[in-house]
Design a protein around this motif. Structure first.
Motif, PDB file in Angstrom:
ATOM      1  N   THR B  68       0.716  -1.168  -0.102  1.00 25.36           N
ATOM      2  CA  THR B  68      -0.125   0.252   0.026  1.00 25.36           C
ATOM      3  C   THR B  68       1.011   1.282   0.018  1.00 25.36           C
ATOM      4  O   THR B  68       0.726   2.175  -0.734  1.00 25.36           O
ATOM      5  CB  THR B  68      -1.016   0.192   1.272  1.00 25.36           C
ATOM      6  N   SER B  69       1.957   1.320   0.825  1.00 30.64           N
ATOM      7  CA  SER B  69       2.709   2.567   0.869  1.00 30.64           C
ATOM      8  C   SER B  69       3.510   2.778  -0.360  1.00 30.64           C
ATOM      9  O   SER B  69       3.728   3.852  -1.041  1.00 30.64           O
ATOM     10  CB  SER B  69       3.743   2.352   1.959  1.00 30.64           C
ATOM     11  N   GLN B  70       3.960   1.503  -0.922  1.00 29.61           N
ATOM     12  CA  GLN B  70       4.683   1.638  -2.312  1.00 29.61           C
ATOM     13  C   GLN B  70       3.751   2.111  -3.477  1.00 29.61           C
ATOM     14  O   GLN B  70       4.154   3.109  -3.955  1.00 29.61           O
ATOM     15  CB  GLN B  70       5.025   0.273  -2.663  1.00 29.61           C
ATOM     16  N   SER B  71       2.625   1.760  -3.341  1.00 27.35           N
ATOM     17  CA  SER B  71       1.677   2.367  -4.304  1.00 27.35           C
ATOM     18  C   SER B  71       1.518   3.698  -4.101  1.00 27.35           C
ATOM     19  O   SER B  71       1.074   4.463  -5.184  1.00 27.35           O
ATOM     20  CB  SER B  71       0.376   1.417  -4.506  1.00 27.35           C
ATOM     21  N   THR B  72       1.355   4.079  -2.914  1.00 30.20           N
ATOM     22  CA  THR B  72       0.760   5.718  -2.664  1.00 30.20           C
ATOM     23  C   THR B  72       2.065   6.484  -2.926  1.00 30.20           C
ATOM     24  O   THR B  72       1.815   7.318  -3.671  1.00 30.20           O
ATOM     25  CB  THR B  72       0.533   5.479  -1.080  1.00 30.20           C
ATOM     26  N   LEU B  73       3.188   6.068  -2.571  1.00 34.82           N
ATOM     27  CA  LEU B  73       4.259   6.764  -2.934  1.00 34.82           C
ATOM     28  C   LEU B  73       4.501   6.916  -4.454  1.00 34.82           C
ATOM     29  O   LEU B  73       4.904   7.968  -5.245  1.00 34.82           O
ATOM     30  CB  LEU B  73       5.716   6.019  -2.454  1.00 34.82           C
ATOM     31  N   ALA B  74       4.130   5.806  -5.160  1.00 33.97           N
ATOM     32  CA  ALA B  74       4.199   5.786  -6.674  1.00 33.97           C
ATOM     33  C   ALA B  74       3.155   6.698  -7.170  1.00 33.97           C
ATOM     34  O   ALA B  74       3.349   7.466  -8.228  1.00 33.97           O
ATOM     35  CB  ALA B  74       3.871   4.418  -7.253  1.00 33.97           C
ATOM     36  N   THR B  75       1.798   6.745  -6.406  1.00 39.56           N
ATOM     37  CA  THR B  75       0.700   7.886  -6.966  1.00 39.56           C
ATOM     38  C   THR B  75       1.477   9.054  -6.789  1.00 39.56           C
ATOM     39  O   THR B  75       1.226  10.173  -7.591  1.00 39.56           O
ATOM     40  CB  THR B  75      -0.439   7.457  -5.903  1.00 39.56           C
ATOM     41  N   ILE B  76       2.291   9.604  -5.547  1.00 35.88           N
ATOM     42  CA  ILE B  76       2.478  10.846  -5.414  1.00 35.88           C
ATOM     43  C   ILE B  76       3.622  11.138  -6.539  1.00 35.88           C
ATOM     44  O   ILE B  76       3.470  12.261  -7.025  1.00 35.88           O
ATOM     45  CB  ILE B  76       3.253  10.880  -4.073  1.00 35.88           C
ATOM     46  N   GLY B  77       4.416  10.115  -6.967  1.00 35.25           N
ATOM     47  CA  GLY B  77       5.349  10.729  -7.906  1.00 35.25           C
ATOM     48  C   GLY B  77       4.557  10.806  -9.087  1.00 35.25           C
ATOM     49  O   GLY B  77       5.183  11.545  -9.926  1.00 35.25           O
ATOM     50  N   ASP B  78       3.758   9.877  -9.508  1.00 35.64           N
ATOM     51  CA  ASP B  78       2.944  10.109 -10.718  1.00 35.64           C
ATOM     52  C   ASP B  78       2.114  11.170 -11.096  1.00 35.64           C
ATOM     53  O   ASP B  78       1.656  11.547 -12.183  1.00 35.64           O
ATOM     54  CB  ASP B  78       2.061   8.933 -11.000  1.00 35.64           C
ATOM     55  N   SER B  79       1.827  11.996  -9.955  1.00 37.10           N
ATOM     56  CA  SER B  79       1.128  13.156 -10.151  1.00 37.10           C
ATOM     57  C   SER B  79       1.706  14.368 -10.683  1.00 37.10           C
ATOM     58  O   SER B  79       2.247  15.157 -10.167  1.00 37.10           O
ATOM     59  CB  SER B  79       0.404  13.621  -8.684  1.00 37.10           C
ATOM     60  N   GLU B  80       1.740  14.386 -11.982  1.00 37.71           N
ATOM     61  CA  GLU B  80       2.605  15.143 -12.623  1.00 37.71           C
ATOM     62  C   GLU B  80       1.894  16.371 -12.836  1.00 37.71           C
ATOM     63  O   GLU B  80       2.338  17.850 -12.594  1.00 37.71           O
ATOM     64  CB  GLU B  80       3.000  14.784 -14.091  1.00 37.71           C
ATOM     65  N   GLN B  81       0.581  16.655 -12.631  1.00 36.59           N
ATOM     66  CA  GLN B  81       0.049  18.003 -12.396  1.00 36.59           C
ATOM     67  C   GLN B  81       0.120  18.761 -11.366  1.00 36.59           C
ATOM     68  O   GLN B  81       0.241  19.974 -11.382  1.00 36.59           O
ATOM     69  CB  GLN B  81      -1.568  17.713 -12.632  1.00 36.59           C
ATOM     70  N   VAL B  82       0.856  17.953 -10.322  1.00 34.65           N
ATOM     71  CA  VAL B  82       1.093  18.701  -9.135  1.00 34.65           C
ATOM     72  C   VAL B  82       2.725  19.287  -9.279  1.00 34.65           C
ATOM     73  O   VAL B  82       2.716  20.457  -8.718  1.00 34.65           O
ATOM     74  CB  VAL B  82       1.208  17.873  -7.889  1.00 34.65           C
TER      75      VAL B  82
END
Lengths: 217, 870
Positions: B68-82
């Motif tokens: 879960t934490s790995q996927s969440t960190l990946a989500t943070i990284g993938d948020s290019e609009q941010v």
């Protein structure tokens, strides 16, 4: 078969301490609660949206994102067996804490008044009125004084109660935070003690291995 | 229409703003985050974690948390609009790049946090001045535009000052302040850690082996000893310009109007080659990166003709540039104009095999002209009025794709260079006219350029003394242990740098190297605590580093003299003074050649040390014949050189035991058993030493003769000698009666080898000391062998005790002998020891020969005649 399984299960339950299992399960629950909120925040945090926000709100958003990222990274490290205190991520955690304090200062500053307000001294005003009206009777003068005193006493009472409430609320918060800190420290000490206890023979074994290496050399 | 569109656009933004504010202001997110942080602190770590991980009850939730934490960190990284750019999370938290990722994310967020706080402070200040709140709409409009401006610099890796275009005065002021702030902060970084290594991205292969660089593209000289530069066929005069006065320099077109080609494909490279073939002169410059490559890496090549500019991507076209451009650069008819070409020439040779003929170096020309400064920036300002941005000179040119600002800077390096060359030629001609007595300045420039071209690239090689050249070592005042650590870490980082193609400064900076040597951390925890900044290779190889430090600390004896030299002598003489440690290290490095790994080298060091200790113990245990110190050392040295890995005691013990069980079989074997034979001879010979008086007398006499040669004799020494002689007589008389027959048998097998003699005598002396009053036999001899070896293995104190017990009546004389001869031994050098050993060897041979003759001549009545002679 069932009996054997039961005994092995019991053994496993005994080996891993209850505090560790509880900590892990709680952490998992909080993580599941946090993940959708964080994803929603990331979805909403577009440049246009951030630009349209108040600067303090924007600062809070940035801080929360940084804290969430660091916390998740730290959690990920713990799940690989690495102690974040021995890792360089600790400097990042300290940096986040510094900026949290900075944000708190800004919040306190925003809640403060723009400039100090003017307060009327009623008793002084009453004395001015008394002396400016020579035709008043003593009864009328006393009634004016009582009126001003009575109002002021009410004001004092309300102010006092308000202050007490604030004080109590502050005290409650401080008590809660103190209790929380105390519990965290106690938990750390307990875990640390366990670690030390377990590290003892392991460290001794390491020393033994060192001796073996020396002998080999 | 426009109003309608604005309304439609505004509503989702405002809705999102409200949603985000609800999410932030609501305490659920913050409280969940804080609770997560506090509960995660209770999770066990390190050894406890790995132990509990073996049980499913603990393992399953941990695995779920990990996922879960790995996927969440990946989500943070993938948020290019941010982020406005790609901030993808690397897969593994153990990787160094993951930490860099976290630092970058936090840097980004904290920067925006600071910007927001600054805006808040400014608004607050205005509110206090005015006394009321500012209207939200105006603020929103201003903030939106300002933030839009802010986004652009974030998107670029390298930022430049952006033009400010605004409508209202208030907005202008804000944006101007913002731009100043951002331009001030955003300097050009010398090193961008997040760039992928071009060596991996473009499959660049480099030969970093510790061997000299081979100039495979050059012709060899007739004796095949060196490479010949193609310039050796030409003279400087061939390149000097003619008819300079006739031409009028033409200023080049502005940068924007000149055709520009970024060469990234082979066909573009071919077009460039065709263009260069048709011109007679062109300007060249290179951009280089030294920090992330062992030998250095050419990142960019700029070429300009009179009419066009080219930039060649030397990463993509690395293997093609040599074949296509080598002939053009070698062509003596084409003039190449460079500035400060001394290093560019070297880089062209190293990376592309390009050797330049007919060079005009504008840097050398500026020196001949005695201009105010010699930099290209000054020349651009002086001749062309162009102001170059200095910051990019040390930028990290590995960035791909290149930002616009860096491309512009790269073009400026060569775009005006031909024009500057024309102007400089005119000035040089004018200078020649003014001063007709001196040599031609133009010729001088070409001479210097010729010398620059003819230098050949040499690869940096690691030698035994490389650690002495570490910057800051002279002033550090290190002792031998610290110096050993410096040498070990230098070797380690050189190995890593060559293997990974990184510079030694990136793997382990000199400052950190000296700090580690100073602190001498001997555990992983200590080393990590003292390293405050990030060093990815140290983090990955922290165990290797600690083991290198430990091994260096164990074997620091070899660096004693080096440490003294560094403290006392100036740097110029350090090389001369270190001749002795060099000779010592050569043996070790010989071991390195056989076994490159550090561990085997250290094991050899230890075995060598054990041998030396064994020899020392032998000397102390003997307690007699102080002159034998030299012979013992010589024997130890000889043995070390032959078999450095074997132990002295173990070998002799095994040989002795084998001899008893299988005498005949062992004699038949050849080379390996020579030592066994010598040990066999050792035992028999030592036995025969005690039988006749004549032998003991002859033994004593060569010692007496030898000692005056080494040092002057004194009264106590002579007294002790006489006493020793008397004692030996008594022992030999008793022994002769008991074992006369066995003595004769052993005599026939005496060997004449030098080493055997040396070893024989030493051990024989020990036996005398151990068994003065006991009768001797073969079995007892072997027993005494074992006793001697055990005594050798004992500590120094035990040796002293044995010594006192054995020679108790002569304590004082023995002590005096040891003290004096020990001091003398320390003062000697290796050569004298060797000479002394040789002399003693020859003396002993003579004595044995004499003994044999006399014994045969007078077998029975010899006793009486010998005593008469004495």
């Amino acid at each position: 078969m069932e009996g054997g399984g039961g005994s092995s299960g019991g053994g496993a339950g005994g080996v891993v301490p209850e505090s560790a299992i509880e900590a892990v399960n709680q952490t998992l629950a909080y993580l599941k609660e946090l993940k959708p909120q964080l994803e929603q925040m990331l979805t909403l945090a577009e440049p246009e949206v951030l630009a349209a926000m108040q600067p303090l709100q924007r600062a809070k958003t940035m801080h929360l994102l940084a804290e969430a990222t660091t916390t998740l990274y730290e959690l990920r490290l713990r799940c690989t067996g690495v102690d974040p205190d021995d890792h360089r991520v600790k400097s990042e955690i300290e940096r986040i804490n510094v900026y949290r304090e900075k944000f708190q200062k800004c919040v306190d500053q925003s809640k403060g008044p723009l400039r100090p307000t003017t307060v009327l001294n009623r008793q002084a005003a009453t004395r001015f009125i008394e002396h400016s009206l020579p035709d008043l009777t003593s009864t009328q003068k006393q009634s004016i004084r009582d009126l001003s005193k009575g109002e002021k006493s009410r004001i004092r009472y309300s102010e006092t109660s308000a202050r007490k409430r604030k004080y109590q609320s502050n005290e409650k918060q401080s008590v809660q935070s103190a209790a929380k800190d105390f519990l965290e420290k106690a938990a750390r000490e307990i875990i640390g003690h366990n670690e030390n206890g377990l590290k003892g023979p392991l460290v001794a074994a390491a020393d033994g291995s060192d001796d073996v290496e020396v002998g080999t050399a | 229409m426009s109003d309608g569109n604005m309304d439609v656009d505004e509503s989702p933004v405002s809705w999102k703003v409200k949603s985000l504010e609800k999410l932030i202001d609501g305490s659920s997110f913050s409280s969940t985050l804080s609770r997560l942080s506090s509960s995660s602190r209770l999770i066990p770590t390190s050894r406890d974690f790995h132990f509990y991980y073996n049980f499913d009850e603990f393992k399953r939730p941990i695995d779920e948390i990990t996922g879960t934490s790995q996927s969440t960190l990946a989500t943070i990284g993938d948020s290019e609009q941010v982020w406005g750019k790609s901030m993808k999370f690397p897969g593994d938290v153990d990787d160094v790049y993951a930490e860099d990722w976290l630092c970058n994310v936090n840097d980004e967020l904290i920067e925006r946090f600071d910007v927001s706080v600054d805006e808040f402070q400014r608004i607050r200040k205005k509110e206090k001045e005015i006394g009321r709140s500012v209207v939200a709409d105006d603020g929103d409009d201003g903030f939106q535009m300002v933030y839009g401006k802010k986004k652009k610099p974030v998107g670029n890796v390298v930022t430049g000052s952006a033009a400010v275009n605004g409508g209202g005065s208030v907005i202008d002021v804000k944006m101007a302040e913002r731009d100043k702030n951002s331009s001030g902060k955003a300097k050009v970084p010398f090193h961008v850690p997040t760039i992928k290594k071009p060596q991996e991205e473009y499959n660049i292969l480099v030969n970093n082996a510790n061997l000299p660089f081979e100039h495979v593209w050059l012709e060899r000289s007739e004796d095949d000893l060196r490479a010949m530069h193609p310039l050796e066929k030409f003279s400087v005069l061939d390149f000097v310009d003619k008819d300079v006065n006739e031409m009028e320099p033409v200023k080049p077109l502005p940068l924007e109007q000149t055709p520009f080609k970024f060469v990234q494909e082979v066909k573009d490279l071919k077009e460039l080659v065709a263009k260069l073939r048709s011109v007679e002169e062109f300007a060249v410059d290179l951009e280089h990166n030294q920090y992330r490559s062992f030998q250095g890496l050419t990142c960019l090549m700029q070429i300009s003709t009179r009419t066009e500019d080219y930039i060649v991507d030397t990463f993509k076209l690395r293997i093609h540039i040599g074949p296509y451009l080598r002939e053009i650069f070698k062509d003596p008819k084409k003039k190449k104009v460079m500035h400060g070409a001394d290093r560019d020439i070297i880089w062209l040779q190293r990376d592309f095999g390009i050797y330049v003929c007919n060079l005009f170096d504008t840097g050398q020309a500026s020196r001949v002209l005695n201009l105010e400064r010699n930099s290209l920036e000054f020349l651009l300002q002086h001749f062309c009025g162009v102001t170059a941005n200095k910051e990019y000179q040390n930028a990290d040119w590995r960035i791909r794709p290149l930002p616009e600002e860096m491309t512009r800077y790269a073009r400026e390096d060569t775009h005006y260079l031909l024009y500057i060359y024309d102007l400089i030629k005119l000035e040089l001609q004018r200078m020649a006219k003014d001063d007709a007595h001196t040599d031609s300045p133009l010729l001088e420039v070409y001479k210097r350029s010729y010398d620059v071209c003819t230098q050949l690239y040499e690869k940096e090689l690691l030698t035994e003394n490389s650690y002495l050249h570490v910057y800051g070592l002279q002033a550090a005042g290190f002792n031998a242990a610290q110096l050993a650590i410096v040498a070990g870490l230098c070797e380690w980082r050189d190995f890593i740098a060559r293997a990974e193609d990184e510079s030694t400064g990136y793997v382990l900076p000199n400052k950190v190297l000296l700090e580690i040597a100073k602190e001498m951390p001997d555990s992983v925890g200590k080393l990590r605590r003292m390293l405050k900044s990030k060093h990815p290779y140290i983090e990955r190889n922290v165990d290797s580093v600690v083991s290198v430090i430990r091994q260096s600390m164990q074997h620091y004896a070899a660096f004693e003299s080096a440490a003294l030299s560094l403290k006392d002598v100036s740097p110029g003489n350090v090389m001369d003074k270190n001749i002795e440690p060099i000779s010592e290290k050569k043996d070790l490095h010989t071991g390195d050649v056989a076994s490159p790994s550090l561990k085997e080298n250290s094991s050899q060091l230890e075995s060598t040390r054990d041998l030396i200790m064994g020899a020392a113990n032998t000397n102390e245990g003997r307690g007699l014949g102080s002159g034998l110190f030299g012979s013992a050392k010589v024997s130890a040295a000889v043995r070390i050189s032959k078999k450095p890995s074997s132990g002295l005691g173990a070998l002799l013990g095994n040989a002795a035991s084998k001899k008893k069980s299988r005498t005949d079989e062992k004699v038949k074997e050849d080379v390996k058993l020579e030592q066994i034979r010598s040990s066999v001879n050792l035992s028999f010979h030592s036995f025969t030493e005690k039988v006749p008086d004549s032998k003991s007398t002859s033994e004593t006499s060569p010692k007496v003769y030898g000692k005056p040669e080494e040092m002057s004799s004194t009264m106590p020494a002579s007294v002790s000698k006489e006493d020793g002689v008397k004692e030996l007589k008594d022992d030999s008389e008793e022994a002769s009666e008991i074992v006369g027959t066995s003595g004769r048998v052993s005599e026939s097998k005496v060997s004449s080898s030098e080493m055997g003699d040396i070893i024989l005598l030493e051990n024989g002396d020990e036996k005398k000391v151990d068994a003065e009053d006991e009768p001797m036999s073969l079995s007892e001899l072997s027993t005494n062998f074992q006793k001697c070896f055990k005594s050798m293995n004992k500590s120094k104190k035990a040796q002293k005790q044995t010594e006192f017990l054995n020679i108790e009546p002569f304590d004082y004389e023995a002590a005096r002998k040891e003290v004096k001869f020990g001091e003398g031994h320390k003062g000697r050098q290796g050569k004298r020891e060797a000479a002394a050993g040789q002399k003693k060897g020859s003396t002993q041979e003579q004595s044995e020969f004499g003994q044999g003759k006399r014994r045969q001549a007078f077998p029975a009545s010899g006793n009486r005649s010998m005593s008469f002679k004495n």
